[in-house]
Design a protein around this motif. Structure first.
Motif, PDB file in Angstrom:
ATOM      1  N   HIS A  46      25.746  42.478  41.866  1.00 25.01           N
ATOM      2  CA  HIS A  46      24.446  42.486  42.557  1.00 25.01           C
ATOM      3  C   HIS A  46      24.592  42.566  44.076  1.00 25.01           C
ATOM      4  O   HIS A  46      23.584  42.538  44.793  1.00 25.01           O
ATOM      5  N   GLY A  47      25.808  42.660  44.574  1.00 23.86           N
ATOM      6  CA  GLY A  47      26.036  42.808  46.002  1.00 23.86           C
ATOM      7  C   GLY A  47      25.977  41.526  46.792  1.00 23.86           C
ATOM      8  O   GLY A  47      25.985  41.547  48.022  1.00 23.86           O
ATOM      9  N   PHE A  48      25.936  40.378  46.100  1.00 25.07           N
ATOM     10  CA  PHE A  48      25.844  39.104  46.809  1.00 25.07           C
ATOM     11  C   PHE A  48      27.201  38.612  47.282  1.00 25.07           C
ATOM     12  O   PHE A  48      27.280  37.797  48.208  1.00 25.07           O
ATOM     13  N   VAL A  49      28.269  39.028  46.625  1.00 22.08           N
ATOM     14  CA  VAL A  49      29.615  38.735  47.107  1.00 22.08           C
ATOM     15  C   VAL A  49      30.421  40.035  47.078  1.00 22.08           C
ATOM     16  O   VAL A  49      30.069  40.996  46.376  1.00 22.08           O
ATOM     17  N   TYR A  50      31.501  40.037  47.849  1.00 22.14           N
ATOM     18  CA  TYR A  50      32.359  41.231  47.943  1.00 22.14           C
ATOM     19  C   TYR A  50      33.814  40.786  47.817  1.00 22.14           C
ATOM     20  O   TYR A  50      34.227  39.797  48.436  1.00 22.14           O
ATOM     21  N   ARG A  51      34.587  41.524  46.991  1.00 21.10           N
ATOM     22  CA  ARG A  51      36.004  41.191  46.833  1.00 21.10           C
ATOM     23  C   ARG A  51      36.833  42.023  47.791  1.00 21.10           C
ATOM     24  O   ARG A  51      36.789  43.254  47.764  1.00 21.10           O
ATOM     25  N   GLN A  52      37.580  41.343  48.648  1.00 19.96           N
ATOM     26  CA  GLN A  52      38.408  42.006  49.640  1.00 19.96           C
ATOM     27  C   GLN A  52      39.707  42.508  49.009  1.00 19.96           C
ATOM     28  O   GLN A  52      40.049  42.159  47.878  1.00 19.96           O
ATOM     29  N   GLN A  53      40.458  43.269  49.770  1.00 24.65           N
ATOM     30  CA  GLN A  53      41.728  43.796  49.276  1.00 24.65           C
ATOM     31  C   GLN A  53      42.739  42.686  49.011  1.00 24.65           C
ATOM     32  O   GLN A  53      43.639  42.854  48.170  1.00 24.65           O
ATOM     33  N   ASP A  54      42.608  41.557  49.707  1.00 25.03           N
ATOM     34  CA  ASP A  54      43.521  40.433  49.471  1.00 25.03           C
ATOM     35  C   ASP A  54      43.068  39.564  48.300  1.00 25.03           C
ATOM     36  O   ASP A  54      43.589  38.471  48.089  1.00 25.03           O
ATOM     37  N   GLN A  55      42.079  40.063  47.530  1.00 26.89           N
ATOM     38  CA  GLN A  55      41.558  39.409  46.331  1.00 26.89           C
ATOM     39  C   GLN A  55      40.714  38.165  46.636  1.00 26.89           C
ATOM     40  O   GLN A  55      40.314  37.449  45.716  1.00 26.89           O
ATOM     41  N   ARG A  56      40.436  37.926  47.897  1.00 30.97           N
ATOM     42  CA  ARG A  56      39.518  36.844  48.239  1.00 30.97           C
ATOM     43  C   ARG A  56      38.088  37.386  48.257  1.00 30.97           C
ATOM     44  O   ARG A  56      37.865  38.581  48.452  1.00 30.97           O
ATOM     45  N   TYR A  57      37.145  36.502  48.054  1.00 26.25           N
ATOM     46  CA  TYR A  57      35.740  36.876  48.011  1.00 26.25           C
ATOM     47  C   TYR A  57      35.034  36.391  49.286  1.00 26.25           C
ATOM     48  O   TYR A  57      35.325  35.322  49.811  1.00 26.25           O
ATOM     49  N   ARG A  58      34.081  37.195  49.761  1.00 19.88           N
ATOM     50  CA  ARG A  58      33.236  36.821  50.881  1.00 19.88           C
ATOM     51  C   ARG A  58      31.798  37.179  50.543  1.00 19.88           C
ATOM     52  O   ARG A  58      31.532  37.868  49.541  1.00 19.88           O
ATOM     53  N   LEU A  59      30.857  36.740  51.368  1.00 19.31           N
ATOM     54  CA  LEU A  59      29.453  37.072  51.132  1.00 19.31           C
ATOM     55  C   LEU A  59      29.234  38.574  51.255  1.00 19.31           C
ATOM     56  O   LEU A  59      29.801  39.229  52.134  1.00 19.31           O
ATOM     57  N   GLY A  60      28.377  39.121  50.402  1.00 25.03           N
ATOM     58  CA  GLY A  60      28.138  40.554  50.381  1.00 25.03           C
ATOM     59  C   GLY A  60      26.983  40.984  51.266  1.00 25.03           C
ATOM     60  O   GLY A  60      26.121  40.182  51.643  1.00 25.03           O
TER      61      GLY A  60
END
Length: 258
Positions: A46-60
């Motif tokens: 739903h675009g509320f979080v985003y997975r970075q290349q380092d496999q960590r998640y941040r707000l989307g």
């Protein structure tokens, strides 16, 4: 289902603190990593979080877009009006709400005094920016360079002997208003009219509007009007709380930025 929603919502403030990996999210939720991953995947879809290349998640980005859309859809006048009416019923004097728009300070709401002596202010009419209490509150909240630039390009009409005479005096007064969190106009625009004002703040603590109580001194003296300042500030805080969605709105302006 409610537990799932609760867990998903718990993830958002965690990621607001900074990116987090799956293990950190699972530990915060006190769930197995498979459960945390399922929640993160749903939020990601739903675009509320985003997975970075380092496999960590941040707000989307979707979350920020919704927040901005929600802020833009808020109507401070609609939110403030019942509070202004209640303030007017409590004190009996004219109550105004004003905003800064296109380098002008405009009245966007007014509740008339119960007394026979009325003010000539009108909704949609610009205020006397160099003397009005609401204008001082709105301009005092601007960053220092912008505040100085505005003050230096204004004209300073001599409405009365108490009018602000020049940019230096105005900047000094704005600094006082910024520090104390309220403003006055005691005969600066009209000899017979006194006014006290308080700021309405948004979710970021910045001033989005200003409300005021005004009265002719044949009805109430400047000193007596100041006694209504606590009531006015409570009203402004209540509007701020509803506008920003906070139960405890900030009463101090943000720290000055260099």
């Amino acid at each position: 289902m409610s537990q799932t929603v609760d867990r998903a919502l718990t993830i958002l403030p965690l990621l607001a603190e900074g990116p987090a990996n799956l293990e950190q999210v699972a530990r915060r939720l006190d769930v197995h990593k498979s459960t945390a991953l399922r929640l993160l995947r749903t939020l990601h879809e739903h675009g509320f979080v985003y997975r970075q290349q380092d496999q960590r998640y941040r707000l989307g980005a979707r979350l920020f877009a919704l927040a901005q859309q929600a802020v833009e859809s808020l109507d401070v006048r609609e939110i403030a009006h019942p509070h202004l009416v209640a303030l007017n019923e409590g004190c009996g004097h004219t109550v105004h709400l004003a905003v800064l728009e296109d380098n002008e300070v405009l009245y966007i709401d007014k509740v008339e005094s119960r007394y026979p002596v009325r003010m000539y202010s009108r909704i949609g009419k610009p205020v006397a920016i160099t003397v009005a209490a609401v204008a001082k509150l709105l301009l005092a909240d601007l960053p220092e360079p912008e505040r100085r630039a505005v003050a230096e390009r204004l004209d300073y009409p001599s409405y009365t002997a108490r009018s602000t005479p020049n940019a230096a005096a105005y900047l000094k007064e704005l600094a006082t208003v910024r520090a104390q969190g309220w403003a006055t106009d005691f005969g600066g625009h009209e000899e017979s009219i006194n006014c006290v004002g308080a700021p309405v703040r948004g979710v970021d603590g910045r001033v989005v509007a200003a409300c005021s109580i005004s009265a002719p001194n044949v009805v109430v003296s400047a000193e007596e009007l100041l006694h209504l300042l606590p009531q006015l500030r409570r009203t402004a805080d209540a509007i701020s709380a509803e506008f920003s969605g906070n139960t405890a709105p900030p009463t101090n302006s943000p720290k000055e930025k260099a």
